[in-house]
Design a protein around this motif. Structure first.
Motif, PDB file in Angstrom:
ATOM      1  N   PRO A  35      55.636 -48.404   0.322  1.00 44.72           N
ATOM      2  CA  PRO A  35      56.789 -47.497   0.291  1.00 44.72           C
ATOM      3  C   PRO A  35      57.117 -46.946   1.669  1.00 44.72           C
ATOM      4  CG  PRO A  35      55.159 -46.931  -1.406  1.00 44.72           C
ATOM      5  CD  PRO A  35      54.511 -47.908  -0.477  1.00 44.72           C
ATOM      6  N   ARG A  36      58.262 -46.318   1.764  1.00 43.78           N
ATOM      7  CA  ARG A  36      58.735 -45.766   3.028  1.00 43.78           C
ATOM      8  C   ARG A  36      58.029 -44.455   3.379  1.00 43.78           C
ATOM      9  NH1 ARG A  36      65.016 -44.678   4.614  1.00 43.78           N
ATOM     10  NH2 ARG A  36      64.720 -43.081   6.202  1.00 43.78           N
ATOM     11  N   SER A  37      57.977 -43.516   2.445  1.00 44.91           N
ATOM     12  CA  SER A  37      57.377 -42.194   2.649  1.00 44.91           C
ATOM     13  C   SER A  37      58.107 -41.442   3.769  1.00 44.91           C
ATOM     14  CB  SER A  37      55.881 -42.321   2.924  1.00 44.91           C
ATOM     15  OG  SER A  37      55.247 -41.059   2.841  1.00 44.91           O
ATOM     16  N   GLY A  38      57.435 -40.461   4.409  1.00 49.68           N
ATOM     17  CA  GLY A  38      58.037 -39.655   5.467  1.00 49.68           C
ATOM     18  C   GLY A  38      58.502 -38.305   4.956  1.00 49.68           C
ATOM     19  N   ALA A  39      59.001 -37.472   5.864  1.00 46.52           N
ATOM     20  CA  ALA A  39      59.436 -36.119   5.535  1.00 46.52           C
ATOM     21  C   ALA A  39      60.567 -36.153   4.515  1.00 46.52           C
ATOM     22  CB  ALA A  39      59.887 -35.395   6.801  1.00 46.52           C
ATOM     23  N   LEU A  40      60.460 -35.325   3.479  1.00 46.61           N
ATOM     24  CA  LEU A  40      61.522 -35.268   2.473  1.00 46.61           C
ATOM     25  C   LEU A  40      62.783 -34.635   3.037  1.00 46.61           C
ATOM     26  CD1 LEU A  40      59.405 -36.171   0.394  1.00 46.61           C
ATOM     27  CD2 LEU A  40      60.319 -34.458  -1.159  1.00 46.61           C
ATOM     28  N   ASP A  41      62.652 -33.545   3.763  1.00 46.02           N
ATOM     29  CA  ASP A  41      63.801 -32.914   4.409  1.00 46.02           C
ATOM     30  C   ASP A  41      63.834 -33.402   5.852  1.00 46.02           C
ATOM     31  OD1 ASP A  41      65.692 -31.271   5.595  1.00 46.02           O
ATOM     32  OD2 ASP A  41      65.113 -29.491   4.464  1.00 46.02           O
ATOM     33  N   ALA A  42      64.498 -34.537   6.055  1.00 48.85           N
ATOM     34  CA  ALA A  42      64.497 -35.175   7.372  1.00 48.85           C
ATOM     35  C   ALA A  42      65.151 -34.290   8.428  1.00 48.85           C
ATOM     36  CB  ALA A  42      65.212 -36.528   7.293  1.00 48.85           C
ATOM     37  N   GLY A  43      66.173 -33.524   8.053  1.00 49.02           N
ATOM     38  CA  GLY A  43      66.834 -32.656   9.014  1.00 49.02           C
ATOM     39  C   GLY A  43      65.938 -31.542   9.507  1.00 49.02           C
ATOM     40  N   ALA A  44      65.188 -30.917   8.592  1.00 56.31           N
ATOM     41  CA  ALA A  44      64.277 -29.843   8.989  1.00 56.31           C
ATOM     42  C   ALA A  44      63.129 -30.381   9.837  1.00 56.31           C
ATOM     43  CB  ALA A  44      63.736 -29.127   7.755  1.00 56.31           C
ATOM     44  N   HIS A  45      62.635 -31.561   9.503  1.00 59.19           N
ATOM     45  CA  HIS A  45      61.581 -32.212  10.293  1.00 59.19           C
ATOM     46  C   HIS A  45      62.073 -32.481  11.714  1.00 59.19           C
ATOM     47  CE1 HIS A  45      58.709 -35.366  11.530  1.00 59.19           C
ATOM     48  NE2 HIS A  45      59.775 -36.087  11.809  1.00 59.19           N
TER      49      HIS A  45
END
Length: 303
Positions: free
Chosen positions: A32-42
């Motif tokens: 899977p891709r995964s990563g920060a859910l809120d990409a903007g806040a990250h």
């Protein structure tokens, strides 16, 4: 300063993980891709401390995290608004904060939204797996969920920390990413129909635009589940062979209630996908939507 460097976890909170932009490009191997859910806040947290956007941050869930700096560091907290303290003293949320060696950073409970992001200048230097430091709760790849006593290494610093977000004030930018979690707010999700919209009746699709749902307490990093809305009725029976899934896909299981796939979504699925929510602010808002938040789907572009 001599001695160990990094940040020591004193309190891990309900769920705190290391996240970056994930590991796209491995779906053909079942990853899977995964990563920060809120990409903007990250991304904002990294920008505030002078990191590249793909540096690893911490993603907290609801009740924050507590850390001790073993050497002087600069940190920033974005995402869900919360109280931030350094050794008991209130410090800025949504701005760079310098911590001397030995200082304790307390990221408090989210006042609205669900997930806060903690960046440190230099990024969290945990080992990368398939090019990413992200914790994937579905596959188990990446570092484990944080626990008290975990020592988080910090990478070498980059450029100087920012003094706000693009000159507009960091706190206001971070707050926007958590807006869907505010009391009485509604999560509005633009939906592009397809590829399996023809599996549902025209009446169900028309009703989808008129109806409201709520975020279910069963939601997690894998997907935002909905409840309390009208089930979508199928126009055809039978089974659908497993096919590839993407971030933002809206899958409809047998109960007829839409599920929005988030960062830890599976790479394949056997239920029909009625449409896809484009990446960007709407999915960031979905990451911050608390159980009970109203959900409304609207048309996105040409369908």
């Amino acid at each position: 300063m001599s001695g160990p460097h990094g940040l020591l976890v004193l309190r891990a909170g309900a769920l705190t993980t290391v996240q970056d932009r994930g590991r796209p490009g491995w779906a053909h191997l079942g990853v899977p891709r995964s990563g920060a859910l809120d990409a903007g806040a990250h991304a904002l947290a990294n920008r505030l401390v002078g990191n590249p956007v793909d540096a690893a941050t911490l993603e907290t869930t609801l009740d924050g995290v507590a850390l001790r700096a073993l050497a002087p560091v600069t940190v920033a907290v974005t995402g869900a608004p919360c109280a931030v303290r350094a050794s008991g003293r209130p410090v800025a949320w949504g701005e760079p904060v310098w911590l001397p060696g030995g200082a304790e950073l307390e990221v408090g409970r989210a006042e609205s939204g669900l997930r806060s992001y903690v960046a440190v200048r230099g990024g969290f230097g945990v080992p990368a797996v398939l090019g990413s430091r992200a914790t994937d709760l579905l596959s188990g790849l990446g570092p484990p969920v944080l626990a008290a006593g975990t020592l988080l290494p910090v990478g070498p610093p980059g450029r100087d920390p920012a003094r706000g977000a693009d000159g507009a004030g960091a706190g206001a930018g971070a707050a926007r990413s958590a807006g869907a979690g505010a009391a009485g707010s509604e999560l509005v999700l633009p939906l592009r129909l397809g590829p399996r919209a023809d599996w549902f009746t025209a009446e169900s699709i028309a009703g989808l635009w008129r109806s409201g749902y709520r975020v279910s307490a069963l939601s997690n990093r894998i997907g935002l589940r909905t409840e309390a809305g009208p089930p979508l009725r199928r126009a055809r029976g039978g089974e659908l062979p497993s096919e590839g899934m993407v971030l933002g896909a809206v899958q409809v299981p047998p109960d007829g209630l839409p599920v929005v796939f988030l960062a830890d979504h599976p790479v394949t699925g056997g239920y029909p996908v009625i449409g896809v929510i484009p990446e960007g602010p709407p999915l960031d808002a979905a990451a911050q939507a608390r159980p009970g938040t109203g959900v409304r789907f609207v048309r996105a572009g040409r369908n």
